[in-house]
Design an enzyme around this catalytic site. Structure first.
Site: not given
Length: 524
Positions: A416, A435
């Site tokens: 992301h 992440c």
């Protein structure tokens, strides 16, 4: 050359030709093979299909033994535990065998050894999950019956050569291993640099130590100059690039720490790299994303060539934040994503802030819907009793930025964007909750959309400008492989090394040593 079988064994083998497929077991050797093979279904099926005729003795056996034993002799070249296979003992067994029962047992033992070696050299000595629970790669497992059948029916030398990974990355690491072993045998890279830091223009013994070490590493031509001149600065910069350090040309503490790493430690990294390549010995998708956690870098690979790359930030080095290693398929991206705050983050990081009246940028939701912050007495709740979920609406300060790239998995890991840009400038970028934050997320999005639209940037921007969350499917899913490669060699032959941010390499090399892998004696 192989030792000759005893005259009794040779005479027996000359008379024990392979019977027709439907023939009954008529020879003592066939009976012995059948009995020895019965404990392993794959091996039993193989011998049943050939009416229990041997492959390691009799007609055609000399080439098979030569091919296999030659591979065992070279096992150490691949960073394998050579003692596990012990070719010398096998040769002694062939020289000593006399009776049909012994021949049958040896025949089946050879097949077991072949299959064990095929597993080790093709798919890894270790089970990665046994080494570290965050290495959750699905290692491909070979079809043992197909492997031994191909060996028995084809050219044995070709079959043995095909057991090891055929990827260019593996081949280049083999060459680097040989280079480092030769350097280690010749005394390594010489004395380490004793100075804490050196800059261009410096003079003295520390500069001489730095120059001599870089000469032996291959970064600098031989010279007797004692000044940190332009040539030395250029050599330091090249070293920094190959080791993931800011290429400022100055030999600061981080650069000198990398320069002072012993050649044997780099050799250990290469041996770990070979094992990791074996874990990934499978066909990869024509287009895939490779995220190297050790390097903190991501690549898009199309038909074997890198077509896009970007710096990334990965999980911090704590037990609950380390990014796992696994493979999956990217199916879609979400533009203007909402951040659904994971419960672990909500109760550990945001509940204390909510009690103080902070975290107003987050929406609070109950099962009935959104709840006003001011309507809740957050001091009533603990981490275990907190009944709400937290969300952050799309926007410039959203923690996921403008886009996230989804490959749904049970660890809830994805790539992301992020509004926090400063961490991308660090040499080591392990700071996230797990992440992968992408430095060039929009360029990555355009690149992934290019195969399905003639105007990827315009299409993406049009959705982005709405400010509304929107899922965009990839017409062709893209493979995603999160790996941890601290040593690799580029197609141009430059060896690259990185640190071990999660300590996984250390655990892998310890496990390889415990399995019998031998490395060179330590030098500086």
């Amino acid at each position: 050359m192989f030792p000759r079988l005893s005259s009794l064994a040779l005479a027996a083998l000359m008379s024990w030709g392979a019977p027709a497929m439907s023939a009954p077991l008529v020879t003592p050797l066939q009976q012995a093979v059948a009995q020895a093979a019965s404990a392993d279904e794959d091996i039993a099926a193989f011998y049943r299909a050939r009416a229990f005729a041997p492959i390691w003795m009799g007609e055609g056996a000399a080439d098979r033994r030569a091919a296999f034993l030659g591979a065992l002799d070279r096992a150490r070249e691949h960073g394998l535990p050579a003692g596990r296979y012990d070719a010398a003992t096998i040769r002694a067994e062939f020289a000593a065998v006399r009776d049909p029962a012994g021949l049958g047992a040896l025949e089946v033992a050879m097949t077991r050894r072949f299959l064990s070696f095929a597993q080790d050299i093709g798919f890894g000595v270790l089970n990665p999950r046994d080494v570290d629970r965050t290495i959750v790669l699905e290692v491909p497992r070979p079809e043992r019956l197909a492997q031994i059948t191909a060996f028995a029916e084809g050219d044995p030398f070709d079959a043995v050569q095909a057991l090891a990974p055929s990827s260019p990355a593996y081949t280049r690491l083999l060459r680097e291993k040989l280079r480092l072993e030769e350097l280690a045998a010749a005394g390594g890279w010489g004395a380490p640099v004793s100075s804490p830091a050196l800059k261009p223009g410096a003079e003295g013994a520390g500069v001489v130590e730095l120059r001599n070490r870089l000469i032996r590493m291959g970064y600098l031509r031989r010279s007797v100059a004692a000044t940190y001149d332009a040539d030395l600065e250029s050599a330091v910069r090249a070293f920094q690039i190959d080791h993931g350090l800011s290429p400022d040309g100055e030999a600061g503490p981080a650069t000198l720490a990398a320069i002072n790493v012993p050649v044997e430690d780099r050799l250990a990294q290469v041996v770990v790299g070979l094992e990791r390549q074996r874990w990934m010995n499978k066909p990869l998708e024509p287009r895939h994303v490779l995220v190297n956690l050790a390097e903190q870098h991501a690549y898009v690979v199309d038909d074997g060539k890198v077509t896009f790359d970007t710096v990334v930030v990965v999980g911090a080095d704590t037990p609950d934040r380390r990014t796992p290693e696994f493979s999956h398929m990217m199916t879609h991206m979400v533009i203007n994503p909402t951040w659904n705050v994971p419960r672990s983050i909500a109760v550990k990081e945001y509940l204390p802030a909510l009690r103080r009246g902070g975290a107003r940028h987050l929406q609070v939701h109950s099962r009935s819907g959104r709840v006003n912050h001011d309507a809740i007495d957050f001091s009533r709740y603990t981490a275990s009793t907190f009944p709400f979920s937290l969300k952050q609406a799309p926007g410039p300060q959203n923690a996921l930025g403008r886009v996230k790239f989804m490959f749904p998995n049970r660890w809830n890991i994805y790539l992301h964007d992020t509004p926090s840009r400063s961490l991308f400038e660090r040499d080591v970028r392990a700071f996230s909750h797990g992440c992968v934050r992408v430095e060039r997320p929009l360029d990555l999005a355009y690149h992934l959309l290019t195969p399905q639209t003639a105007t990827p940037e315009a299409d993406f921007t049009r959705i982005l400008n709405t400010g509304q969350e929107r899922r965009v499917n990839l017409d062709t899913p893209v493979g995603v492989h999160l790996v941890y490669w601290s040593a690799w060699v580029t197609p141009t032959g430059r060896a690259n090394y990185r640190g071990d941010p999660y300590g996984r390499d250390a655990r892998v090399i310890d496990a390889l040593r415990a399995a019998g892998v031998e490395l060179a004696a330590t030098r500086s």
